[in-house]
Scaffold this motif. Structure first.
Motif, PDB file in Angstrom:
ATOM      1  N   ALA A 385       0.834  -1.205   0.000  1.00 50.65           N
ATOM      2  CA  ALA A 385       0.000   0.000   0.000  1.00 50.65           C
ATOM      3  C   ALA A 385       0.866   1.251   0.000  1.00 50.65           C
ATOM      4  N   LEU A 387       0.307   5.062   1.175  1.00 45.55           N
ATOM      5  CA  LEU A 387      -0.646   5.873   1.941  1.00 45.55           C
ATOM      6  C   LEU A 387      -0.223   7.342   1.905  1.00 45.55           C
ATOM      7  N   ASP A 411      -9.795   3.495  -3.327  1.00 49.06           N
ATOM      8  CA  ASP A 411     -11.048   3.308  -2.593  1.00 49.06           C
ATOM      9  C   ASP A 411     -12.274   3.557  -3.472  1.00 49.06           C
ATOM     10  N   GLN A 602     -11.318  -1.654  -4.811  1.00 50.26           N
ATOM     11  CA  GLN A 602     -10.478  -2.152  -3.729  1.00 50.26           C
ATOM     12  C   GLN A 602     -10.255  -3.658  -3.834  1.00 50.26           C
ATOM     13  N   ARG A 608      -2.453  -0.958  -3.299  1.00 56.08           N
ATOM     14  CA  ARG A 608      -3.484  -0.054  -2.778  1.00 56.08           C
ATOM     15  C   ARG A 608      -2.905   1.357  -2.648  1.00 56.08           C
ATOM     16  N   LEU A 610      -4.097   4.782  -1.183  1.00 52.75           N
ATOM     17  CA  LEU A 610      -5.184   5.283  -0.333  1.00 52.75           C
ATOM     18  C   LEU A 610      -4.736   6.498   0.466  1.00 52.75           C
ATOM     19  N   SER A 615      -7.352   4.288   4.948  1.00 57.16           N
ATOM     20  CA  SER A 615      -6.624   3.047   5.263  1.00 57.16           C
ATOM     21  C   SER A 615      -6.991   2.480   6.626  1.00 57.16           C
ATOM     22  N   VAL A 623       4.091  -1.128   3.574  1.00 61.53           N
ATOM     23  CA  VAL A 623       3.445   0.188   3.515  1.00 61.53           C
ATOM     24  C   VAL A 623       4.494   1.248   3.153  1.00 61.53           C
ATOM     25  N   ALA A 677      -1.435   5.627   9.891  1.00 63.93           N
ATOM     26  CA  ALA A 677      -0.804   5.224   8.630  1.00 63.93           C
ATOM     27  C   ALA A 677       0.348   4.252   8.873  1.00 63.93           C
ATOM     28  N   ARG A 680      -0.411   0.517   9.883  1.00 65.48           N
ATOM     29  CA  ARG A 680      -1.065  -0.390   8.935  1.00 65.48           C
ATOM     30  C   ARG A 680      -0.112  -1.511   8.499  1.00 65.48           C
TER      31      ARG A 680
END
Length: 1012
Positions: A385, A387, A411, A602, A608, A610, A615, A623, A677, A680
């Motif tokens: 991901a 973020l 999303d 998603q 991802r 986001l 998130s 991440v 964040a 995650r």
């Protein structure tokens, strides 16, 4: 119940304690990764297992629909079909169920239609346009400046359960405290109270000009209506209390005032069997001192509440937990419900925590992209991901990912208005809507955009040849015509003529002709679908991007999303006209409202991308947190609050005594978001930044003690990668001969000179190709003011009497009628002119008779034709035969005056254009011998026309030396040389000050430059 035992035995001691404590009030403090969803699911099963209640007597309230769905599925897997009988829903869904149980409330809601986002804008604009006594939130020149804040504040008030009458009561005795409320805020808050009251009245259908008799309701009404129903109808409340004997709440930290009130209304005070699970450290929707408030209120309301703190983290490695704890421990103890010492209950082989810095943002994103590609050799994309702090940054990452061929998912809330295919289809609909429009300039502007569409495959040289032929015809026939009409007369053509690809020109003419024929009575979505079919657009996309699966899918989804959105308009408003659809699109653009479309989902395979907010509740093996810059992203600087609500109205806010403390609370909010964040990640956490002189690396990076990683990818390789990634051929390469022909008879003036210095490509579109722009309210207002002042001073010169404001206003309105603008611009200008009475009275105190008015001047500087108009000239010294040239401006003075003061070089784009204009007027006037009659310009003066709100009316006067004029002459010659060398290069990237952004475009040619 074998299934229950299986799940129960997996729980740790603290989780079991929360599951076993089924009676009474329980508050569970659950940090990230501590298994709160599992806990609530097992707890619900345990209540049934102990025969405390039937499934239908249990209520679980969640924050989002996705969380409700996940929990329902989890409970169903434990209990089987009976699990689905448990009521798991959001607060709003639950409020709706209460309303449906109340005859009065149900009738109230069912008679109404849910208000759309466009309707919210319309009703608030109506209030701003037609309400007296709200000037504090209706500034001059920009009457809708506060519209978004008004809408936001009304929503905030509703979320706290505050009615218009209650809020008006708050504002009656409001006093400044110089922390939250300053003196300037008090009239704004009182005006807001008036707007809020009217907003609700109009929604009820009390004004038929706004809504029909059915009226409207909005999303925030649901909980308030449900609360009113419970308070009014004792039988209904009793029914709810008997129905739900066990209540659980997820994400308790984010419940707002109205939701809290609803929760306490449905909990039986005698047997308060309520369990709330939350984490104040993850409170990212409650701001400035409200984060811990919910937990304090819970403890105050339920004095014997049991508090259980979960500490085992089943998500992250010890290293990730240590970093996360380091971040959140920066909050003082008083700002946390409890200090949670999380312990890792898992470990991973591949573990990384790093921080890397770069010299540019492009290098930074490329590094992330290439890192992801390397990781993908041993981990799926969906376990990674990126973020970001702000949604706008998602597009930057998507652009690079598309070019690198990296699949991604978001999303699903992307704004599709900036997508190439959506922009192209909007241009098509705009052109179709102009079928019978008399405005040739607007028609030509949209025709150029449509004919330039890549799907027509028309060489740019051919388009420029068409433009040149039409220009010559206009000149020869001395008749106004449009590019569109001439193009449709020229094609289809049998002979190739001077064109490179006659087949594509004929093809385009056929498609556009079909479009215009269908635009009269055909539904909007059918117009669109026919055009897509006629042009073969879907096939073009499939062929064009056959080697880039990611980009091909995005282009197709962008187009499909837009078509589906148009279809929905037809369903919601059967028979909607194309013009009405265009009006709504215009309103969206004006108010920076997105066109939401699902470009990716998603659930699909991909990295991802986001926002940190989106998130929450998710977890990933890897991440990336890019853009770690202080006061820009992490933490982001606080946005200006123009209408701050008093802290007393918030149920969970505690009031602070000074601004420094308020600023500190804002930083704490950002810290919580950075913590969310970072937490995650399961095993790998990569921070990046590209600091500049004005944007330094985030303080969070320094505080958590991360050293800068020596990147394996060296800077030259990254730059090479960037060049390979972003290399796009300029469409004007190969058009040199045509452009030479177009500039052969070109002349310059002060405005076009400023345009060239500011942006060469804009000059190309505006002055060379003469692609027209749409009318803007500020320019229309300025033109009308100039014309009115010309009439005023002409009257003064003739009669020696300075006319009153009524004369000025009548002259303004006369010119406004000739402008041919739409009703909205007309109404705004009509209202704004009234506010110039203060400035006009000031101007009329000591008026100076003009020596000349609105004079056209033309001179030659070598082979260059230089033209211009001045507003007014006045005698400065009769004996010395010197004059002063005046230029009236309706723009905001401060920035211009600052840039004029800092100007060191007339050739620089940082030099204010107004100063260059004054010098140009001296050059023009002094060289125009027939007009100047031996007089010379000694000085130039800018007069800024302002509204009633400003008492200190600004002017700027400067002596203009011959040496300065000589310098400007050199600038004109240098620019002319570059123009003849066809130096019309585009900026390397969009400039916020010159171009604007996709959402807030400052240049009329933004879409042509950056949307293609």
């Amino acid at each position: 119940m074998d299934n229950f035992e299986k799940y129960y035995n997996k729980l740790n001691e603290k989780q079991k304690q929360a599951v076993d404590t089924v009676d009474g009030a329980v508050l569970v403090l659950a940090g990230p990764g501590t298994g709160k969803t599992e806990l609530l699911s097992v707890r619900a099963a345990n209540i049934i297992r102990q025969k405390k209640a039937l499934p239908e007597n249990i209520l679980v309230l969640t924050y989002t629909n996705s969380a409700a769905k996940a929990m329902k599925e989890r409970i169903g897997s434990m209990l089987g079909p009976k699990g689905y009988e448990i009521e798991v829903c959001t607060f709003h869904s639950f409020a709706n169920s209460i309303i449906l149980e109340s005859e009065e409330a149900a009738n109230y809601i069912q008679e109404k239609i849910e208000i759309t986002d466009i309707e919210k804008v319309k009703v608030l604009e109506y209030i701003l346009d037609n309400t007296e006594g709200i000037d504090a939130i209706r500034p001059f020149r920009a009457p809708y400046t506060y519209r978004r804040q008004i809408e936001s504040k009304i929503s905030e008030l509703k979320k706290e359960g505050i009615t218009p009458e209650e809020f008006q009561g708050y504002t009656e005795n409001l006093k400044q405290d110089d922390v939250y409320i300053q003196e300037k805020h008090i009239p704004r808050l009182k005006a807001l109270a008036k707007a809020y009251k009217l907003y609700e009245a109009y929604k009820r259908g009390e004004n038929k000009e706004v809504f029909d008799e059915r009226g409207r309701y909005d999303f925030d009404d649901m909980i308030i209506v449900a609360l009113e129903a419970l308070n009014k109808e004792k039988a209904l409340k009793e029914q709810v209390l008997q129905q739900y004997t066990y209540i659980m709440v997820d994400e308790y930290q984010d419940t707002n005032g109205a939701q809290l009130e609803l929760l306490f209304e449905i909990v039986n005070e005698k047997t308060p069997n309520v369990c709330c699970v939350g984490d104040d450290d993850q409170s990212i929707y409650r701001f400035q001192g409200a984060s811990v408030g919910n937990f304090k209120i819970f403890k105050e309301h339920f004095l014997n509440a049991k508090v259980i703190s979960l500490e085992n983290n089943y998500r992250s490695s010890k290293e990730i937990i240590d970093i996360s704890q380091n971040i959140i421990s920066q909050l003082p103890e008083a700002e946390r419900a409890a200090a949670k010492k999380l312990k890792s209950a898992c470990d991973y082989k591949d573990k990384t925590i790093s921080f890397s810095q770069f010299t540019t943002e492009t290098e930074e994103i490329l590094y992330v992209a290439e890192y992801i590609q390397k990781l993908n050799k041993r981990a799926p994309y969906s376990e990674m991901a990126v973020l970001v702090r702000k949604r706008d940054n998602i597009l930057k990452i998507i652009d690079i990912f598309q070019q690198k061929g990296i699949p991604y998912a978001t999303d699903g809330k992307e704004d599709i208005s900036g997508e190439k295919r959506v922009r192209q289809m909007l241009d098509v609909l705009y052109l179709a809507n102009m079928r019978d429009t008399a405005d040739a300039s607007e028609k030509d502007a949209f025709f150029y955009r449509v004919i330039s569409g890549d799907y027509f495959k028309i060489p740019t040289q051919d388009i420029l040849k068409v433009i040149n032929i039409v220009k010559q015809k206009r000149k020869e026939d001395r008749k106004e015509t449009t590019l569109l009409c001439e193009f449709l007369d020229m094609f289809p053509a049998q002979k190739k003529g001077p064109f490179k690809n006659i087949e594509q020109l004929n093809f385009a003419a056929s498609a556009i002709r079909q479009l215009l024929e269908k635009s009269q009575d055909t539904p909007v979505h059918e117009i669109l679908m026919h055009y897509i079919k006629d042009t073969g657009l879907y096939g073009f996309i499939l062929e064009e991007f056959k080697s880039n699966n990611v980009l091909r899918i995005r282009e197709l989804r962008a187009l499909s999303s837009f078509v589906n959105m148009v279809k929905e308009y037809d369903l919601i408003r059967p028979g909607i006209k194309l013009s009405e659809f265009i009006d709504e699109i215009e309103m969206r653009k004006e108010h920076d409202m997105p066109l939401r479309g699902e470009l990716v989902t998603q659930t699909q395979e991909g990295v991802r991308i986001l926002t940190a907010h989106a998130s929450k509740g998710l977890e990933f093996s890897v991440v990336f947190i890019p853009f770690c810059l202080q006061d820009k992203e992490w933490p982001a600087s606080a946005l200006a609050d123009w209408i701050p609500l008093p802290p007393e109205i918030f149920k969970t806010k505690h009031k602070v005594k000074d601004k420094a403390r308020l600023k500190e609370l804002q930083l704490f909010d950002e810290t919580r978001l950075f913590y969310v964040a970072s937490s995650r990640s399961k095993a790998q956490l990569i921070y990046t930044a590209s600091p500049t002189e004005s944007n330094v690396t985030s303080l969070y990076i320094e505080r958590i003690g991360l050293a800068i990683k020596d990147n394996e990818t060296k800077e030259p390789e990254t730059i090479k990668s960037a060049l390979l990634t972003t290399d796009k051929k300029d469409p004007f390469i190969g058009t040199e001969a045509i452009l030479k022909d177009l500039i052969a008879e070109l002349s310059l003036n002060p405005t076009s000179l400023n345009s060239y210095i500011n942006c060469k490509r804009k000059f190309l579109y505006n002055s060379v190709l003469q692609i027209p722009s749409t009318k803007k309210r500020q320019l229309v207002f300025g033109s009308c003011v100039h014309k009115a002042l010309e009439e005023v001073y002409r009257h003064f010169k003739q009669t020696k009497k300075f006319p009153d404001f009524a004369f000025f206003r009548d002259s303004f309105m006369k010119e406004l009628k000739f402008q041919g603008v739409d009703k909205s611009i007309y109404t705004q200008c009509e209202r704004e002119v009234e506010k110039l009475i203060g400035w006009y009275r000031n101007e009329s105190k000591n008026p100076v008779e003009p020596w000349g008015l609105e004079q056209r001047l033309v001179i030659n500087i070598g082979t260059i034709v230089f033209k211009g108009y001045y507003d007014k000239t006045e005698i400065e010294d009769q004996k010395k035969k010197t004059i002063r040239v005046l230029d009236y401006k309706t723009g905001k003075p401060d920035k211009h005056l600052r840039d004029i003061k800092n100007c060191k070089d007339l050739s620089s784009d940082e030099c204010d254009g107004y100063l260059r204009q004054l010098v140009a007027y001296k050059l023009l006037f002094d060289r125009s011998v027939k007009i100047n009659k031996g007089y010379k310009v000694e000085s130039g003066k800018l007069i800024f026309i302002d509204s009633l709100e400003t008492k200190d009316f600004k002017t700027y006067q400067t002596k203009i030396a011959d040496e300065t004029v000589k310098g400007l002459e050199g600038v004109i010659k240098a620019c002319w040389k570059k123009i003849n060398n066809l130096e019309f290069e585009k900026l390397s990237e969009p400039d916020d000050k010159k171009c604007g952004t996709r959402k807030r475009q400052m240049c009329d040619y933004y879409d042509i430059c950056w949307g293609r």
